[in-house]
Design an enzyme around this catalytic site. Structure first.
Site, mmCIF file in Angstrom:
data_model
loop_
_atom_site.group_PDB
_atom_site.id
_atom_site.type_symbol
_atom_site.label_atom_id
_atom_site.label_comp_id
_atom_site.label_asym_id
_atom_site.label_seq_id
_atom_site.Cartn_x
_atom_site.Cartn_y
_atom_site.Cartn_z
ATOM 1 N N LYS A 127 0.846 -1.182 0.000
ATOM 2 C CA LYS A 127 0.000 0.000 0.000
ATOM 3 C C LYS A 127 0.887 1.239 0.000
ATOM 4 O O LYS A 127 1.924 1.283 0.675
ATOM 5 C CB LYS A 127 -0.898 -0.017 1.248
ATOM 6 C CG LYS A 127 -1.846 1.164 1.389
ATOM 7 C CD LYS A 127 -2.682 0.984 2.647
ATOM 8 C CE LYS A 127 -3.623 2.156 2.883
ATOM 9 N NZ LYS A 127 -4.452 1.962 4.089
ATOM 10 N N SER A 203 -8.984 2.616 3.234
ATOM 11 C CA SER A 203 -8.070 3.275 2.325
ATOM 12 C C SER A 203 -7.119 2.329 1.589
ATOM 13 O O SER A 203 -6.354 2.783 0.731
ATOM 14 C CB SER A 203 -7.236 4.302 3.104
ATOM 15 O OG SER A 203 -6.456 3.671 4.098
ATOM 16 N N SER A 227 -9.544 0.384 7.295
ATOM 17 C CA SER A 227 -8.957 0.505 5.962
ATOM 18 C C SER A 227 -8.480 -0.789 5.340
ATOM 19 O O SER A 227 -8.140 -0.812 4.165
ATOM 20 C CB SER A 227 -7.806 1.513 5.998
ATOM 21 O OG SER A 227 -8.288 2.809 6.229
#
Length: 525
Positions: A127, A203, A227
């Site tokens: 990520k 996210s 997330s």
């Protein structure tokens, strides 16, 4: 607007944007849709799409496939599905060089190396937020960090590389993970492969899309307010948020955002999540919040005992729960009961207002700290036009927080943890929605909109996932339901501190009883 609505609105505003990610979830608006389709040419390694990470490792160990074949297969699928917009930073050339070096090893040499690096040659990605790989850029989804080249690995990246993973990209996140979607001014909109009009969740948006679209078998994610679990829910994946202290977050920040944010992965199979956790768990120098290492792989193969599970089926602040999410809970309760578990409605009493006020303080302060470190490195101040409008507002408010407010925030988190500890004396787990609405349309939770509009969308969202960030407890999203429009709707299980192994045992049982491995987004048809 009633006084209670005004009070709730002010509470959300105080929470800050992971207040977007703390109220977590998604718009109640959902319309029937036909999924977007992509012309998909024939891909290398035709069976690749059905392999999880564990299968890839077995095939590599046996010499049935090569690291370069796997890497090229992943690159081809990234390129074919480029319209989903999941890549923030491309490391394909670096990954191919690594795969070529591994290809020069004999099968016997590779097998020997895999004794200590069991995932040697398996493609993976990070990520683009909160972790660093030496000599590469981490943008945090933010224009102010767009050329942020870092000098050292995160501890977790060291562990991924020691396990043999071939890291080939950084995957998209909204700016500082401040909203539960995959939209940013820097990288654009990350689209849900189940229907490209809808959000992938966030996210850990790009990570979820890469795994759901069968580009990677697993990908790194982080979770500061849902997330990992929200995009897992929206993309039909398994997503486990570990306990605070289970997975190292350093060396720069040993407890990101006062311990709210933790790292792990999004996977298609439960065993892959267990394997990654097995390989990455454990303290690092300076750790003070620690857990003894558990045998996560053994947990997947363990026979679950009959469990007593609490059902939390309402929104903590009294907002409606969408019928799709209620249907997912009802379906799950029936499944649990058929497996011999006991489910009853119950939930702890929590200091919600204090906890969510504290969450805004913790997340915004953590973000401000990162920005100020970047300012020092660049020798100049950050500019408003380098940030999403909502994030800029939170940065300015964070400058006014006091030490007393920070202490009150941590105290509220601790009080919530104490309440859950008592609650889990009577229950093994708690079952809840991940979000209280199905995936929202792209744009509804964008950080680049008037603040009042953003708040209106956040008010429809669920704060449930964030409860387990504030209290540091493990929680997982399990893909057990799809709505009539074909969109995935996950359900959440959470447990006592350090109970990841027990959660994995339950998840493996559910995976066997209600398999999801063959469910594929329509774009792959």
């Amino acid at each position: 607007m009633t006084k209670i609505d005004l009070d709730r609105r002010r509470l959300i505003q105080a929470c800050g944007a992971i207040g977007g990610a703390s109220m977590l979830g998604l718009s109640l608006a959902s319309q029937a849709s036909a999924a977007a389709t992509v012309n998909t040419p024939k891909q290398p390694l035709g069976d690749y799409d059905s392999w999880d990470m564990s299968t890839m490792a077995d095939l590599l160990r046996q010499g049935d496939i090569s690291p370069l074949e796997l890497t090229d297969s992943a690159i081809a699928r990234f390129e074919t599905n480029a319209a989903l917009n999941m890549i923030a930073v491309n490391h394909f050339e670096q990954a191919r060089e690594q795969a070529q070096k591994l290809n020069q090893l004999s099968t016997a040499q590779r097998t020997a190396k895999m004794a200590s690096a069991p995932l040697l040659g398996v493609p993976f990605a990070l990520k683009d937020l909160g972790v660093t790989m030496a000599g590469t850029i981490t943008t945090n989804g933010c224009r102010f960090f767009k050329d942020n080249c870092v000098a050292e690995n995160s501890t977790l990246v060291n562990r991924y590389q020691a396990a043999g993973l071939n890291i080939m990209a950084k995957l998209t996140s909204p700016e500082f993970g401040q909203t539960p979607t995959g939209e940013s001014s820097l990288h654009g909109d990350t689209l849900n492969p189940w229907d490209t009009r809808y959000s992938s969740g966030g996210s850990s948006a790009g990570s979820a899309v890469a795994v759901a679209a069968r580009i990677l078998p697993a990908a790194h994610g982080s979770d500061g307010g849902g997330s990992i679990r929200i995009p897992a829910s929206h993309c039909g994946l398994f997503g486990l948020k570990p306990s605070r202290g289970r997975v190292a977050s350093g060396p720069t920040n040993l407890e990101s955002s006062m311990g709210l944010s933790v790292h792990h992965a999004l996977t298609r199979s439960v065993r892959d999540s267990a394997l990654l956790l097995q390989l990455t768990q454990g303290a690092e120098p300076g750790s003070r919040v620690t857990l003894p290492n558990d045998n996560m792989l053994a947990a997947v193969n363990a026979k679950p005992k009959p469990l007593k599970i609490a059902l939390m089926q309402s929104h903590p602040f009294g907002y409606p729960v969408h019928q799709d999410c209620s249907d997912a809970l009802d379906k799950t309760v029936k499944l649990l009961t058929s497996l011999g578990h006991i489910v009853e409605v119950a939930q702890p009493t929590l200091p919600l207002e204090q906890m969510f006020n504290g969450m805004g303080i913790a997340t915004s302060s953590g973000m401000l700290n990162a920005v100020q470190a970047r300012e020092l490195k660049l020798g100049r101040a950050a500019r408003e036009n380098e940030f999403e409008a909502i994030v800029w507002g939170h940065l300015q408010r964070a400058k006014e927080f006091t030490a007393q407010q920070m202490l009150a925030a941590r105290s509220a988190f601790d009080q919530g943890g104490q309440a859950f500890d008592v609650f889990f004396n009577d229950y093994d787990f708690i079952l809840t929605p991940v979000t209280t609405a199905p995936p929202p349309k792209i744009g509804e939770l964008s950080l680049n909109q008037p603040y009042d509009s953003f708040v209106q969308q956040v008010l429809k969202a669920s704060p449930i996932a964030a409860l387990f960030n504030m209290t540091g407890l493990p929680a997982m999203s399990v893909p057990l339901h799809w709505n009539k429009n074909g969109l995935p709707i996950g359900v959440q299980f959470a447990g006592a501190y350090g109970s990841e192994a027990q959660l994995l045992t339950l998840a493996a049982q559910l995976e066997q009883a209600a398999p999801w491995a063959d469910k594929r987004p329509p774009i792959l048809s």
